[in-house]
Write an enzyme that holds these catalytic residues in place. Structure first.
Site, short mmCIF file in Angstrom:
data_model
loop_
_atom_site.label_atom_id
_atom_site.label_comp_id
_atom_site.label_asym_id
_atom_site.label_seq_id
_atom_site.Cartn_x
_atom_site.Cartn_y
_atom_site.Cartn_z
N CYS A 1 0.84 -1.19 0.00
CA CYS A 1 0.00 0.00 0.00
C CYS A 1 0.88 1.25 0.00
CB CYS A 1 -0.88 0.00 1.24
SG CYS A 1 0.08 0.15 2.76
N ALA B 1 3.29 1.59 2.79
CA ALA B 1 4.47 0.74 2.59
C ALA B 1 5.48 1.44 1.67
CB ALA B 1 4.06 -0.60 1.99
N ARG C 1 12.10 -4.81 5.77
CA ARG C 1 12.93 -4.45 4.62
C ARG C 1 14.35 -4.29 5.13
NH1 ARG C 1 13.45 0.51 1.57
NH2 ARG C 1 13.55 0.23 -0.68
N HIS D 1 5.54 5.95 -2.99
CA HIS D 1 6.84 6.50 -3.42
C HIS D 1 6.65 7.95 -3.85
CE1 HIS D 1 7.67 2.14 -5.01
NE2 HIS D 1 7.96 2.22 -3.72
FE1 ICS Z 1 12.71 0.16 -6.31
MO1 ICS Z 1 10.57 -5.09 -2.39
FE2 ICS Z 1 12.11 -2.29 -6.36
FE3 ICS Z 1 10.87 -0.67 -4.80
FE4 ICS Z 1 13.30 -1.31 -4.31
FE5 ICS Z 1 12.50 -3.26 -2.86
FE6 ICS Z 1 11.30 -4.24 -4.89
FE7 ICS Z 1 10.07 -2.62 -3.33
C1 ICS Z 1 11.69 -2.38 -4.45
S1 ICS Z 1 14.13 -1.51 -6.31
S2 ICS Z 1 12.61 -5.33 -3.50
S3 ICS Z 1 10.81 -0.68 -7.02
S4 ICS Z 1 11.77 -4.32 -7.09
S5 ICS Z 1 14.38 -2.16 -2.59
S6 ICS Z 1 9.23 -4.43 -4.18
S7 ICS Z 1 12.43 0.71 -4.22
S8 ICS Z 1 10.91 -3.10 -1.35
S9 ICS Z 1 9.03 -0.72 -3.56
#
Ligand code: ICS
Length: 479
Positions: free
Chosen positions: A61, A64, A95, A194
Protein backbone atom coordinates in the site's frame (compact mmCIF):
# COMPACT_ATOMS: atom_id res chain seq x y z
CA UNK A 1 13.79 -26.48 -24.24
CA UNK A 2 13.68 -23.47 -26.54
CA UNK A 3 12.02 -20.22 -25.54
CA UNK A 4 8.40 -20.14 -26.48
CA UNK A 5 7.30 -18.38 -29.64
CA UNK A 6 4.89 -15.50 -29.06
CA UNK A 7 2.07 -17.69 -30.35
CA UNK A 8 2.95 -20.49 -27.92
CA UNK A 9 3.14 -18.00 -25.06
CA UNK A 10 -0.22 -16.53 -26.04
CA UNK A 11 -1.74 -20.02 -26.12
CA UNK A 12 -0.34 -20.67 -22.64
CA UNK A 13 -1.78 -17.39 -21.35
CA UNK A 14 -5.19 -18.16 -22.86
CA UNK A 15 -5.21 -21.60 -21.33
CA UNK A 16 -4.36 -20.32 -17.86
CA UNK A 17 -6.91 -17.52 -18.03
CA UNK A 18 -9.64 -19.86 -19.27
CA UNK A 19 -10.17 -20.99 -15.68
CA UNK A 20 -11.55 -17.55 -14.83
CA UNK A 21 -15.07 -16.27 -15.49
CA UNK A 22 -15.00 -14.56 -18.93
CA UNK A 23 -15.10 -11.02 -17.53
CA UNK A 24 -12.13 -11.61 -15.26
CA UNK A 25 -10.22 -13.43 -18.00
CA UNK A 26 -10.74 -10.49 -20.34
CA UNK A 27 -9.55 -7.98 -17.72
CA UNK A 28 -6.50 -10.04 -16.77
CA UNK A 29 -5.56 -10.70 -20.40
CA UNK A 30 -4.65 -7.04 -20.75
CA UNK A 31 -1.97 -7.47 -18.09
CA UNK A 32 -0.29 -10.55 -19.54
CA UNK A 33 1.47 -10.55 -22.92
CA UNK A 34 4.19 -12.31 -24.84
CA UNK A 35 7.10 -9.89 -25.05
CA UNK A 36 7.55 -8.16 -28.39
CA UNK A 37 10.54 -5.84 -28.06
CA UNK A 38 10.30 -4.59 -31.61
CA UNK A 39 6.57 -4.21 -31.86
CA UNK A 40 6.55 -2.57 -28.44
CA UNK A 41 4.06 -5.17 -27.13
CA UNK A 42 5.85 -4.78 -23.82
CA UNK A 43 4.29 -1.40 -23.38
CA UNK A 44 0.92 -2.87 -24.21
CA UNK A 45 0.99 -4.64 -20.86
CA UNK A 46 -1.65 -2.87 -18.83
CA UNK A 47 -0.26 -1.75 -15.49
CA UNK A 48 -0.64 0.51 -12.48
CA UNK A 49 -4.38 -0.02 -12.16
CA UNK A 50 -6.48 -1.47 -9.38
CA UNK A 51 -6.02 -5.16 -8.59
CA UNK A 52 -9.12 -7.28 -9.22
CA UNK A 53 -11.11 -7.92 -6.08
CA UNK A 54 -11.45 -11.59 -5.26
CA UNK A 55 -7.99 -12.69 -6.34
CA UNK A 56 -4.75 -12.54 -4.41
CA UNK A 57 -2.33 -9.74 -5.19
CA UNK A 58 1.05 -9.40 -3.54
CA UNK A 59 1.03 -5.64 -3.79
CA UNK A 60 1.61 -3.35 -0.83
CA UNK A 61 0.00 0.00 0.00
CA UNK A 62 0.96 3.68 -0.15
CA UNK A 63 2.12 3.61 3.49
CA UNK A 64 4.47 0.74 2.59
CA UNK A 65 5.84 2.78 -0.32
CA UNK A 66 6.48 5.84 1.80
CA UNK A 67 7.38 4.60 5.25
CA UNK A 68 8.78 1.23 4.27
CA UNK A 69 10.62 2.22 1.12
CA UNK A 70 11.52 5.90 0.76
CA UNK A 71 11.50 7.49 4.24
CA UNK A 72 12.20 4.56 6.54
CA UNK A 73 15.91 4.23 5.66
CA UNK A 74 16.72 7.87 6.58
CA UNK A 75 18.50 6.91 9.73
CA UNK A 76 18.85 10.07 11.81
CA UNK A 77 15.16 10.89 11.70
CA UNK A 78 12.36 9.30 13.65
CA UNK A 79 9.55 8.04 11.43
CA UNK A 80 6.22 7.82 13.20
CA UNK A 81 3.75 5.24 11.93
CA UNK A 82 0.80 7.48 12.66
CA UNK A 83 -2.38 5.59 13.44
CA UNK A 84 -3.15 2.17 14.92
CA UNK A 85 -0.23 0.02 15.98
CA UNK A 86 -0.56 -2.73 13.37
CA UNK A 87 0.89 -1.10 10.23
CA UNK A 88 4.16 -0.25 11.92
CA UNK A 89 4.35 -3.46 13.90
CA UNK A 90 3.72 -5.89 11.06
CA UNK A 91 6.11 -4.08 8.72
CA UNK A 92 8.74 -3.67 11.42
CA UNK A 93 12.27 -4.36 10.17
CA UNK A 94 11.03 -6.43 7.25
CA UNK A 95 12.93 -4.45 4.62
CA UNK A 96 16.63 -5.02 4.95
CA UNK A 97 17.90 -1.45 4.64
CA UNK A 98 21.18 -1.56 6.52
CA UNK A 99 22.58 1.54 8.23
CA UNK A 100 25.56 2.52 10.31
CA UNK A 101 25.27 4.38 13.58
CA UNK A 102 24.37 3.85 17.19
CA UNK A 103 20.91 2.47 17.62
CA UNK A 104 18.72 4.84 19.65
CA UNK A 105 21.34 7.57 19.68
CA UNK A 106 21.85 8.75 16.11
CA UNK A 107 20.22 5.88 14.22
CA UNK A 108 16.53 5.02 14.56
CA UNK A 109 16.07 2.69 11.62
CA UNK A 110 15.51 -0.44 13.68
CA UNK A 111 12.80 1.08 15.89
CA UNK A 112 9.06 1.05 15.49
CA UNK A 113 7.55 4.38 16.53
CA UNK A 114 3.78 4.57 16.57
CA UNK A 115 1.15 6.97 17.86
CA UNK A 116 -0.84 3.82 18.73
CA UNK A 117 -4.34 5.09 17.91
CA UNK A 118 -7.16 4.02 20.16
CA UNK A 119 -10.92 4.34 19.63
CA UNK A 120 -10.79 7.67 21.48
CA UNK A 121 -8.38 9.09 18.90
CA UNK A 122 -10.57 7.96 16.01
CA UNK A 123 -13.62 9.60 17.57
CA UNK A 124 -12.09 12.81 18.87
CA UNK A 125 -9.11 13.17 16.54
CA UNK A 126 -5.46 12.35 17.10
CA UNK A 127 -3.74 15.71 16.55
CA UNK A 128 -3.02 16.34 20.23
CA UNK A 129 -1.62 12.87 20.62
CA UNK A 130 0.58 13.39 17.56
CA UNK A 131 2.00 16.65 18.95
CA UNK A 132 2.66 14.96 22.30
CA UNK A 133 4.36 12.03 20.51
CA UNK A 134 6.69 14.41 18.67
CA UNK A 135 7.63 16.18 21.88
CA UNK A 136 8.26 12.91 23.63
CA UNK A 137 10.52 11.81 20.78
CA UNK A 138 12.53 15.02 20.97
CA UNK A 139 13.00 14.52 24.71
CA UNK A 140 13.93 10.86 24.55
CA UNK A 141 16.14 11.12 21.48
CA UNK A 142 17.87 14.51 21.53
CA UNK A 143 20.12 13.62 18.58
CA UNK A 144 17.23 12.86 16.22
CA UNK A 145 17.52 15.39 13.40
CA UNK A 146 13.89 15.42 12.40
CA UNK A 147 10.60 13.59 12.43
CA UNK A 148 8.40 12.29 9.65
CA UNK A 149 4.73 11.54 10.15
CA UNK A 150 3.72 8.54 8.07
CA UNK A 151 -0.06 8.52 7.89
CA UNK A 152 -1.92 5.25 8.08
CA UNK A 153 -5.44 4.87 6.61
CA UNK A 154 -7.52 6.24 9.54
CA UNK A 155 -5.72 9.60 9.50
CA UNK A 156 -7.12 10.49 6.09
CA UNK A 157 -10.48 8.97 6.88
CA UNK A 158 -11.08 11.07 10.00
CA UNK A 159 -9.54 14.16 8.43
CA UNK A 160 -6.89 15.01 11.02
CA UNK A 161 -4.83 18.09 10.10
CA UNK A 162 -1.33 16.68 10.37
CA UNK A 163 0.04 19.59 8.34
CA UNK A 164 -0.88 22.03 11.08
CA UNK A 165 0.56 19.77 13.80
CA UNK A 166 3.77 19.36 11.81
CA UNK A 167 4.15 23.13 11.29
CA UNK A 168 3.57 23.99 14.93
CA UNK A 169 5.73 21.14 16.24
CA UNK A 170 8.52 21.89 13.83
CA UNK A 171 8.69 25.45 15.16
CA UNK A 172 8.47 24.42 18.77
CA UNK A 173 11.10 21.69 18.50
CA UNK A 174 13.23 23.63 16.03
CA UNK A 175 13.66 20.77 13.59
CA UNK A 176 11.97 19.51 10.45
CA UNK A 177 8.72 17.66 11.06
CA UNK A 178 7.48 16.31 7.77
CA UNK A 179 3.83 15.31 7.31
CA UNK A 180 3.42 12.55 4.72
CA UNK A 181 -0.09 11.74 3.51
CA UNK A 182 0.62 8.18 2.53
CA UNK A 183 -2.61 6.64 3.78
CA UNK A 184 -2.74 3.07 2.58
CA UNK A 185 -6.01 3.48 0.71
CA UNK A 186 -4.50 5.98 -1.72
CA UNK A 187 -3.65 4.69 -5.16
CA UNK A 188 -3.43 1.06 -6.23
CA UNK A 189 -0.10 -0.09 -4.76
CA UNK A 190 2.98 1.07 -2.92
CA UNK A 191 3.90 3.05 -6.02
CA UNK A 192 1.79 6.06 -5.08
CA UNK A 193 3.48 5.99 -1.68
CA UNK A 194 6.84 6.50 -3.42
CA UNK A 195 5.39 9.50 -5.22
CA UNK A 196 3.79 11.02 -2.11
CA UNK A 197 7.06 10.50 -0.21
CA UNK A 198 9.07 12.18 -2.98
CA UNK A 199 6.62 15.11 -2.97
CA UNK A 200 7.01 15.57 0.78
CA UNK A 201 10.79 15.70 0.36
CA UNK A 202 10.35 18.17 -2.49
CA UNK A 203 8.05 20.46 -0.50
CA UNK A 204 9.71 20.49 2.89
CA UNK A 205 13.26 19.19 2.77
CA UNK A 206 14.90 19.65 -0.63
CA UNK A 207 17.21 22.63 -1.03
CA UNK A 208 16.93 23.76 2.58
CA UNK A 209 20.61 23.46 3.44
CA UNK A 210 23.76 24.81 1.82
CA UNK A 211 27.08 23.00 1.78
CA UNK A 212 30.45 24.44 2.71
CA UNK A 213 32.40 22.44 0.18
CA UNK A 214 31.57 21.47 -3.37
CA UNK A 215 33.63 19.75 -6.07
CA UNK A 216 33.02 19.18 -9.79
CA UNK A 217 32.71 15.46 -9.02
CA UNK A 218 29.82 15.59 -6.55
CA UNK A 219 27.10 13.08 -7.28
CA UNK A 220 24.06 11.75 -5.43
CA UNK A 221 23.26 8.05 -5.33
CA UNK A 222 19.49 7.99 -5.76
CA UNK A 223 17.10 5.06 -5.39
CA UNK A 224 19.48 2.71 -3.64
CA UNK A 225 18.11 1.55 -0.31
CA UNK A 226 21.09 -0.41 0.89
CA UNK A 227 19.22 -3.70 1.02
CA UNK A 228 21.81 -6.09 2.47
CA UNK A 229 24.49 -3.42 1.89
CA UNK A 230 23.72 -2.64 -1.78
CA UNK A 231 24.36 1.09 -1.53
CA UNK A 232 27.74 0.54 0.10
CA UNK A 233 28.75 -1.74 -2.78
CA UNK A 234 27.53 0.79 -5.35
CA UNK A 235 29.24 3.66 -3.60
CA UNK A 236 32.59 1.87 -3.71
CA UNK A 237 32.42 1.71 -7.51
CA UNK A 238 31.57 5.39 -7.83
CA UNK A 239 34.41 6.31 -5.50
CA UNK A 240 36.82 4.14 -7.47
CA UNK A 241 35.79 6.18 -10.50
CA UNK A 242 36.94 9.34 -8.69
CA UNK A 243 33.46 10.63 -7.92
CA UNK A 244 32.43 12.12 -4.60
CA UNK A 245 29.17 10.60 -3.37
CA UNK A 246 27.66 13.31 -1.19
CA UNK A 247 24.22 11.79 -0.70
CA UNK A 248 22.59 8.38 -0.48
CA UNK A 249 18.86 8.37 -1.19
CA UNK A 250 17.89 6.85 1.05
CA UNK A 251 19.75 3.70 2.16
CA UNK A 252 22.02 4.51 5.11
CA UNK A 253 21.11 8.14 4.36
CA UNK A 254 20.71 11.18 6.57
CA UNK A 255 18.36 14.14 6.58
CA UNK A 256 21.21 16.47 5.76
CA UNK A 257 21.96 14.57 2.56
CA UNK A 258 18.39 15.09 1.38
CA UNK A 259 18.51 18.79 2.33
CA UNK A 260 21.72 19.56 0.45
CA UNK A 261 21.57 17.25 -2.58
CA UNK A 262 20.62 20.10 -4.89
CA UNK A 263 24.30 21.02 -5.14
CA UNK A 264 25.36 17.82 -6.90
CA UNK A 265 26.56 17.86 -10.49
CA UNK A 266 24.74 14.68 -11.47
CA UNK A 267 22.00 12.58 -9.96
CA UNK A 268 22.57 8.86 -10.46
CA UNK A 269 19.34 6.92 -10.20
CA UNK A 270 19.24 3.18 -9.67
CA UNK A 271 15.60 2.62 -8.78
CA UNK A 272 13.87 4.70 -11.39
CA UNK A 273 10.42 3.62 -10.25
CA UNK A 274 10.59 4.94 -6.70
CA UNK A 275 12.60 8.12 -7.16
CA UNK A 276 12.28 9.42 -10.71
CA UNK A 277 10.01 12.10 -9.24
CA UNK A 278 12.72 13.79 -7.18
CA UNK A 279 15.18 13.65 -10.09
CA UNK A 280 12.72 15.49 -12.31
CA UNK A 281 12.10 18.01 -9.53
CA UNK A 282 15.82 18.72 -9.08
CA UNK A 283 16.22 19.03 -12.83
CA UNK A 284 13.40 21.56 -13.03
CA UNK A 285 14.29 23.51 -9.91
CA UNK A 286 18.09 23.39 -9.93
CA UNK A 287 18.98 22.22 -13.44
CA UNK A 288 20.60 19.05 -12.09
CA UNK A 289 20.96 16.41 -14.81
CA UNK A 290 20.16 12.81 -13.95
CA UNK A 291 20.83 9.45 -15.49
CA UNK A 292 19.67 5.90 -14.93
CA UNK A 293 22.22 3.18 -14.28
CA UNK A 294 22.34 -0.48 -13.34
CA UNK A 295 24.94 -2.04 -11.02
CA UNK A 296 23.72 -5.66 -11.21
CA UNK A 297 26.27 -7.92 -12.90
CA UNK A 298 29.50 -7.16 -14.83
CA UNK A 299 27.93 -6.30 -18.21
CA UNK A 300 25.59 -3.68 -16.81
CA UNK A 301 28.14 -2.41 -14.28
CA UNK A 302 30.77 -1.74 -16.94
CA UNK A 303 28.21 -0.26 -19.33
CA UNK A 304 26.86 2.00 -16.57
CA UNK A 305 30.33 3.09 -15.38
CA UNK A 306 31.24 4.26 -18.88
CA UNK A 307 27.92 6.04 -19.28
CA UNK A 308 28.38 7.81 -15.93
CA UNK A 309 31.98 8.76 -16.79
CA UNK A 310 30.83 10.32 -20.07
CA UNK A 311 29.34 13.17 -18.00
CA UNK A 312 32.76 14.02 -16.56
CA UNK A 313 36.29 15.00 -17.66
CA UNK A 314 39.17 12.83 -18.85
CA UNK A 315 40.50 12.34 -15.32
CA UNK A 316 37.29 10.53 -14.37
CA UNK A 317 37.20 8.62 -17.63
CA UNK A 318 40.75 7.36 -17.05
CA UNK A 319 40.01 6.35 -13.47
CA UNK A 320 36.88 4.60 -14.69
CA UNK A 321 38.81 2.55 -17.25
CA UNK A 322 41.43 1.72 -14.63
CA UNK A 323 38.69 0.61 -12.23
CA UNK A 324 37.05 -1.56 -14.88
CA UNK A 325 40.41 -3.13 -15.61
CA UNK A 326 40.98 -3.85 -11.95
CA UNK A 327 37.54 -5.48 -11.60
CA UNK A 328 37.91 -7.70 -14.64
CA UNK A 329 39.94 -10.53 -13.07
CA UNK A 330 37.41 -10.73 -10.24
CA UNK A 331 34.47 -10.80 -12.65
CA UNK A 332 36.22 -13.52 -14.68
CA UNK A 333 36.90 -15.54 -11.55
CA UNK A 334 33.25 -15.42 -10.46
CA UNK A 335 31.99 -16.26 -13.94
CA UNK A 336 34.49 -19.09 -14.41
CA UNK A 337 33.47 -20.59 -11.11
CA UNK A 338 29.69 -20.32 -11.40
CA UNK A 339 28.79 -20.14 -15.07
CA UNK A 340 29.44 -23.85 -15.72
CA UNK A 341 27.07 -24.66 -12.84
CA UNK A 342 24.35 -22.23 -13.95
CA UNK A 343 24.63 -22.22 -17.75
CA UNK A 344 21.27 -22.32 -19.57
CA UNK A 345 19.28 -22.46 -16.33
CA UNK A 346 15.89 -20.82 -16.86
CA UNK A 347 14.51 -18.21 -14.48
CA UNK A 348 11.11 -16.72 -13.73
CA UNK A 349 10.88 -13.49 -11.76
CA UNK A 350 8.22 -11.50 -9.96
CA UNK A 351 9.47 -8.51 -7.98
CA UNK A 352 8.30 -4.93 -7.40
CA UNK A 353 9.11 -2.88 -10.47
CA UNK A 354 12.81 -2.16 -10.92
CA UNK A 355 14.54 -5.37 -9.99
CA UNK A 356 12.87 -7.65 -12.53
CA UNK A 357 14.43 -5.49 -15.24
CA UNK A 358 17.71 -4.67 -13.54
CA UNK A 359 18.68 -8.23 -12.65
CA UNK A 360 18.25 -9.64 -16.18
CA UNK A 361 21.83 -8.79 -17.15
CA UNK A 362 23.30 -10.35 -14.01
CA UNK A 363 21.52 -13.65 -14.74
CA UNK A 364 22.68 -13.50 -18.34
CA UNK A 365 26.29 -12.91 -17.27
CA UNK A 366 26.03 -16.31 -15.58
CA UNK A 367 24.63 -17.91 -18.72
CA UNK A 368 21.09 -18.03 -17.35
CA UNK A 369 17.96 -17.17 -19.26
CA UNK A 370 14.87 -15.23 -18.19
CA UNK A 371 11.72 -16.98 -19.42
CA UNK A 372 9.04 -15.08 -17.55
CA UNK A 373 9.02 -11.72 -15.82
CA UNK A 374 6.54 -9.69 -13.89
CA UNK A 375 6.15 -6.68 -11.66
CA UNK A 376 3.85 -5.91 -8.80
CA UNK A 377 3.38 -2.21 -9.42
CA UNK A 378 5.45 -1.12 -12.42
CA UNK A 379 4.12 1.61 -14.70
CA UNK A 380 4.13 1.75 -18.47
CA UNK A 381 7.55 3.42 -18.57
CA UNK A 382 8.99 0.47 -16.61
CA UNK A 383 7.52 -2.12 -18.97
CA UNK A 384 8.75 -0.19 -22.01
CA UNK A 385 12.27 -0.38 -20.61
CA UNK A 386 11.93 -3.99 -19.44
CA UNK A 387 10.63 -5.17 -22.78
CA UNK A 388 13.81 -4.08 -24.56
CA UNK A 389 15.95 -6.23 -22.25
CA UNK A 390 14.10 -9.46 -23.07
CA UNK A 391 13.72 -11.83 -25.96
CA UNK A 392 10.59 -12.17 -28.07
CA UNK A 393 7.87 -14.36 -26.61
CA UNK A 394 8.97 -14.17 -22.98
CA UNK A 395 5.82 -13.96 -20.91
CA UNK A 396 5.26 -10.62 -19.15
CA UNK A 397 2.77 -10.64 -16.27
CA UNK A 398 1.66 -7.53 -14.43
CA UNK A 399 0.43 -7.83 -10.83
CA UNK A 400 -0.20 -11.53 -11.36
CA UNK A 401 -2.46 -13.52 -9.06
CA UNK A 402 -1.02 -16.41 -7.09
CA UNK A 403 -2.93 -18.76 -9.40
CA UNK A 404 -1.44 -17.24 -12.57
CA UNK A 405 2.14 -17.34 -11.33
CA UNK A 406 1.80 -20.94 -10.19
CA UNK A 407 0.20 -22.02 -13.45
CA UNK A 408 2.86 -20.32 -15.57
CA UNK A 409 5.52 -22.02 -13.46
CA UNK A 410 3.85 -25.42 -13.91
CA UNK A 411 3.92 -24.97 -17.67
CA UNK A 412 7.29 -23.28 -18.13
CA UNK A 413 9.11 -25.40 -15.54
CA UNK A 414 11.80 -22.88 -14.67
CA UNK A 415 14.98 -23.96 -12.88
CA UNK A 416 14.64 -21.01 -10.52
CA UNK A 417 11.85 -18.77 -9.30
CA UNK A 418 12.75 -15.35 -7.89
CA UNK A 419 10.01 -13.52 -5.99
CA UNK A 420 9.08 -12.66 -2.40
CA UNK A 421 8.49 -14.41 0.90
CA UNK A 422 4.77 -14.83 0.21
CA UNK A 423 5.63 -16.92 -2.86
CA UNK A 424 8.65 -18.77 -1.55
CA UNK A 425 7.17 -21.79 0.21
CA UNK A 426 4.54 -22.42 -2.43
CA UNK A 427 7.30 -22.95 -4.97
CA UNK A 428 9.40 -24.95 -2.57
CA UNK A 429 6.44 -27.32 -2.30
CA UNK A 430 6.53 -27.56 -6.06
CA UNK A 431 10.18 -28.67 -5.66
CA UNK A 432 11.31 -25.49 -7.36
CA UNK A 433 14.51 -23.71 -6.32
CA UNK A 434 13.61 -20.23 -5.13
CA UNK A 435 15.37 -17.00 -4.19
CA UNK A 436 13.75 -14.06 -2.45
CA UNK A 437 14.52 -11.11 -4.66
CA UNK A 438 13.33 -8.44 -2.21
CA UNK A 439 15.29 -9.42 0.89
CA UNK A 440 18.00 -11.29 -1.06
CA UNK A 441 16.97 -14.17 1.22
CA UNK A 442 18.77 -12.42 4.12
CA UNK A 443 21.96 -12.38 2.05
CA UNK A 444 23.43 -9.59 -0.07
CA UNK A 445 24.61 -7.24 -1.27
CA UNK A 446 23.72 -8.03 -4.87
CA UNK A 447 24.69 -4.60 -6.24
CA UNK A 448 28.18 -3.78 -7.43
CA UNK A 449 31.35 -5.77 -7.79
CA UNK A 450 31.16 -7.37 -4.34
CA UNK A 451 27.48 -8.05 -4.89
CA UNK A 452 27.92 -10.02 -8.09
CA UNK A 453 29.97 -12.67 -6.30
CA UNK A 454 27.28 -13.02 -3.63
CA UNK A 455 24.54 -13.12 -6.26
CA UNK A 456 26.30 -15.86 -8.25
CA UNK A 457 26.95 -17.97 -5.16
CA UNK A 458 23.35 -17.60 -3.95
CA UNK A 459 21.84 -18.64 -7.28
CA UNK A 460 24.15 -21.65 -7.32
CA UNK A 461 23.20 -22.56 -3.75
CA UNK A 462 19.52 -22.40 -4.65
CA UNK A 463 19.63 -24.32 -7.92
CA UNK A 464 22.32 -26.90 -7.26
CA UNK A 465 21.46 -27.77 -3.70
CA UNK A 466 21.29 -31.56 -3.23
CA UNK A 467 18.17 -30.85 -1.12
CA UNK A 468 16.13 -30.99 -4.31
CA UNK A 469 17.13 -34.54 -5.20
CA UNK A 470 14.72 -36.30 -2.81
CA UNK A 471 11.86 -34.04 -3.94
CA UNK A 472 9.51 -34.59 -6.84
CA UNK A 473 7.41 -31.87 -8.37
CA UNK A 474 3.73 -32.81 -8.64
CA UNK A 475 3.96 -32.71 -12.43
CA UNK A 476 6.85 -35.16 -12.56
CA UNK A 477 4.78 -37.60 -10.46
CA UNK A 478 1.93 -37.24 -12.89
CA UNK A 479 4.28 -38.00 -15.76
FE1 ICS B 1 12.71 0.16 -6.31
MO1 ICS B 1 10.57 -5.09 -2.39
FE2 ICS B 1 12.11 -2.29 -6.36
FE3 ICS B 1 10.87 -0.67 -4.80
FE4 ICS B 1 13.30 -1.31 -4.31
FE5 ICS B 1 12.50 -3.26 -2.86
FE6 ICS B 1 11.30 -4.24 -4.89
FE7 ICS B 1 10.07 -2.62 -3.33
C1 ICS B 1 11.69 -2.38 -4.45
S1 ICS B 1 14.13 -1.51 -6.31
S2 ICS B 1 12.61 -5.33 -3.50
S3 ICS B 1 10.81 -0.68 -7.02
S4 ICS B 1 11.77 -4.32 -7.09
S5 ICS B 1 14.38 -2.16 -2.59
S6 ICS B 1 9.23 -4.43 -4.18
S7 ICS B 1 12.43 0.71 -4.22
S8 ICS B 1 10.91 -3.10 -1.35
S9 ICS B 1 9.03 -0.72 -3.56
Amino acid sequence: PPVQTPAQTQAMIDEVLSAYPPKVAKARAKHIKPNDPEGSKGCEVKSNIKSRPGVMTIRGCAYAGSKGVVWGPIKDMVHISHGPVGCGQYSWASRRNYSRGTCGVDNFVTFQFTSDFQERDIVFGGDKKLAATCKEIAELFPLAKGISIQSECPIGLIGDDIDAVARATSKELDMPVVPVKCEGFRGVSQSLGHHVANDAIRDIVLGTRETTKQTPYDVALIGDYNIGGDAWASRRILENMGLRVVAQWSGDGTLNELCSSHHVKLNLIHCYRSMNYICTTMEERFGTPWMEFNFFGPTKIVESMRKIASYFDDAIKEKTEAAIKSYQPFFDQVINEYRPRLESKRVMLLVGALRPRHTIGAYEDLGMEIIGIGCEFAHKDDYTRTSLELGEGVVLYDDPTAYELEEFARRLKPDLMGAGVKEKYVFHKMALPFRQMHSWDYSGPYHGVDGFAVFARDMDIAINSPTWNPFQAPWSNAA
